[in-house]
Each structure stands twice: as C-alpha cells, then as structure tokens.
Design a protein around this motif. Structure first.
Motif, PDB file in Angstrom:
ATOM      1  N   ILE A  60       0.876  -1.171   0.000  1.00 46.96           N
ATOM      2  CA  ILE A  60       0.000   0.000   0.000  1.00 46.96           C
ATOM      3  C   ILE A  60       0.909   1.214   0.000  1.00 46.96           C
ATOM      4  O   ILE A  60       1.859   1.286   0.775  1.00 46.96           O
ATOM      5  CB  ILE A  60      -0.896   0.034   1.256  1.00 46.96           C
ATOM      6  CG1 ILE A  60      -1.793  -1.210   1.313  1.00 46.96           C
ATOM      7  CG2 ILE A  60      -1.731   1.318   1.298  1.00 46.96           C
ATOM      8  CD1 ILE A  60      -2.495  -1.393   2.648  1.00 46.96           C
ATOM      9  N   LYS A  61       0.615   2.160  -0.879  1.00 46.65           N
ATOM     10  CA  LYS A  61       1.390   3.391  -0.888  1.00 46.65           C
ATOM     11  C   LYS A  61       0.458   4.576  -1.101  1.00 46.65           C
ATOM     12  O   LYS A  61      -0.738   4.403  -1.353  1.00 46.65           O
ATOM     13  CB  LYS A  61       2.484   3.347  -1.953  1.00 46.65           C
ATOM     14  CG  LYS A  61       1.991   3.393  -3.387  1.00 46.65           C
ATOM     15  CD  LYS A  61       3.175   3.393  -4.349  1.00 46.65           C
ATOM     16  CE  LYS A  61       2.730   3.710  -5.763  1.00 46.65           C
ATOM     17  NZ  LYS A  61       3.870   3.855  -6.665  1.00 46.65           N
ATOM     18  N   ILE A  62       1.015   5.750  -1.011  1.00 46.53           N
ATOM     19  CA  ILE A  62       0.252   6.976  -1.237  1.00 46.53           C
ATOM     20  C   ILE A  62       0.716   7.566  -2.560  1.00 46.53           C
ATOM     21  O   ILE A  62       1.918   7.720  -2.800  1.00 46.53           O
ATOM     22  CB  ILE A  62       0.469   7.973  -0.084  1.00 46.53           C
ATOM     23  CG1 ILE A  62      -0.054   7.367   1.214  1.00 46.53           C
ATOM     24  CG2 ILE A  62      -0.203   9.306  -0.395  1.00 46.53           C
ATOM     25  CD1 ILE A  62       0.355   8.131   2.451  1.00 46.53           C
ATOM     26  N   ASP A  63      -0.246   7.862  -3.435  1.00 48.46           N
ATOM     27  CA  ASP A  63       0.057   8.451  -4.740  1.00 48.46           C
ATOM     28  C   ASP A  63      -0.954   9.555  -5.026  1.00 48.46           C
ATOM     29  O   ASP A  63      -2.165   9.311  -5.006  1.00 48.46           O
ATOM     30  CB  ASP A  63       0.004   7.370  -5.824  1.00 48.46           C
ATOM     31  CG  ASP A  63       0.448   7.878  -7.177  1.00 48.46           C
ATOM     32  OD1 ASP A  63       1.186   8.881  -7.241  1.00 48.46           O
ATOM     33  OD2 ASP A  63       0.052   7.269  -8.189  1.00 48.46           O
ATOM     34  N   ASP A  64      -0.470  10.743  -5.278  1.00 43.56           N
ATOM     35  CA  ASP A  64      -1.332  11.908  -5.546  1.00 43.56           C
ATOM     36  C   ASP A  64      -2.370  12.114  -4.455  1.00 43.56           C
ATOM     37  O   ASP A  64      -3.507  12.491  -4.722  1.00 43.56           O
ATOM     38  CB  ASP A  64      -2.017  11.777  -6.908  1.00 43.56           C
ATOM     39  CG  ASP A  64      -1.040  11.908  -8.067  1.00 43.56           C
ATOM     40  OD1 ASP A  64      -0.051  12.656  -7.923  1.00 43.56           O
ATOM     41  OD2 ASP A  64      -1.268  11.272  -9.102  1.00 43.56           O
ATOM     42  N   GLY A  65      -1.988  11.843  -3.212  1.00 44.75           N
ATOM     43  CA  GLY A  65      -2.881  12.061  -2.092  1.00 44.75           C
ATOM     44  C   GLY A  65      -3.916  10.971  -1.896  1.00 44.75           C
ATOM     45  O   GLY A  65      -4.789  11.089  -1.046  1.00 44.75           O
TER      46      GLY A  65
END
Length: 113
Positions: A60-65
């Motif tokens: 799981i990651k954060i991309d563009d908020g």
C-alpha cells in the motif's frame, strides 16, 4: 449587415469542442485526492477492505494524495486500486490483462463510489 451562416456557427462549434474536452480534464483531476491527513482512514482499514474483496495485498502506498493498493486476486492477477483516503471509496482499479501484458482500467460501480 448580418453575419453569413458559417460565421455564426463558428462560436457554437468552438463552444462544443471545449465542452467535449471537459470529461477528460475531470477524469485527470479525479486521480488526485485532496483530503486532510486528519481525515484519513488508517492503513489497517485499507488492508481489511482489500482482504474483504478477496485480494492479497502486496503493498500500500500513497500516490497523488490517494491510497494506492497493489494486490493479487484469486486468479493471481495483479490488481491496482486507487482509494479515497477518507472514505476508502474505490476511485479506479486496474487489472492485469489476460495475456499478462497491460492493464484493463475499470470504472467504479455506483455501489463502490
């Protein structure tokens, strides 16, 4: 002297072309989430949501908020989900193609929105 019919049609044609591009601009903006961190659901909730859909989470990651979940489905295909960090609504999903190349882009159903 009145304008010839073609000259009067030009502004309407320009307006129509401008309106036709709006869905593409809106779709590009949908890929970004603008949610204060204080309103975000924890990663454990993201993990639980993916598992409840029968997915095995790889990361799981954060991309563009937004939360971006990379997982495997029951058939072993790579799945990518973009989630709203506050509601965990599925904003978009991608499924690896049947031949192992490329992705099929799915749009969320009304129930997922």
């Amino acid at each position: 002297m009145p304008n010839p019919p073609r000259v009067r049609l030009l502004p309407a044609l320009v307006a129509l072309l401008a309106l036709a591009t709006l869905p593409h601009v809106a779709a590009a903006e949908d890929a970004e989430c603008h949610v204060p961190m204080s309103d975000w659901q924890p990663r454990a909730a993201v993990q639980a949501l993916a598992e409840s859909r029968g997915l095995t989470v790889r990361h799981i990651k954060i991309d563009d908020g937004c939360y971006e979940v990379h997982a495997l489905d029951a058939q072993g295909r790579d799945i990518e989900l973009m989630l709203d960090p506050a509601t965990l609504a599925v904003l978009s999903s991608e499924v690896e193609g049947q031949n192992g190349h490329g992705y099929r882009h799915d749009t969320p159903t009304q129930q997922e929105k």
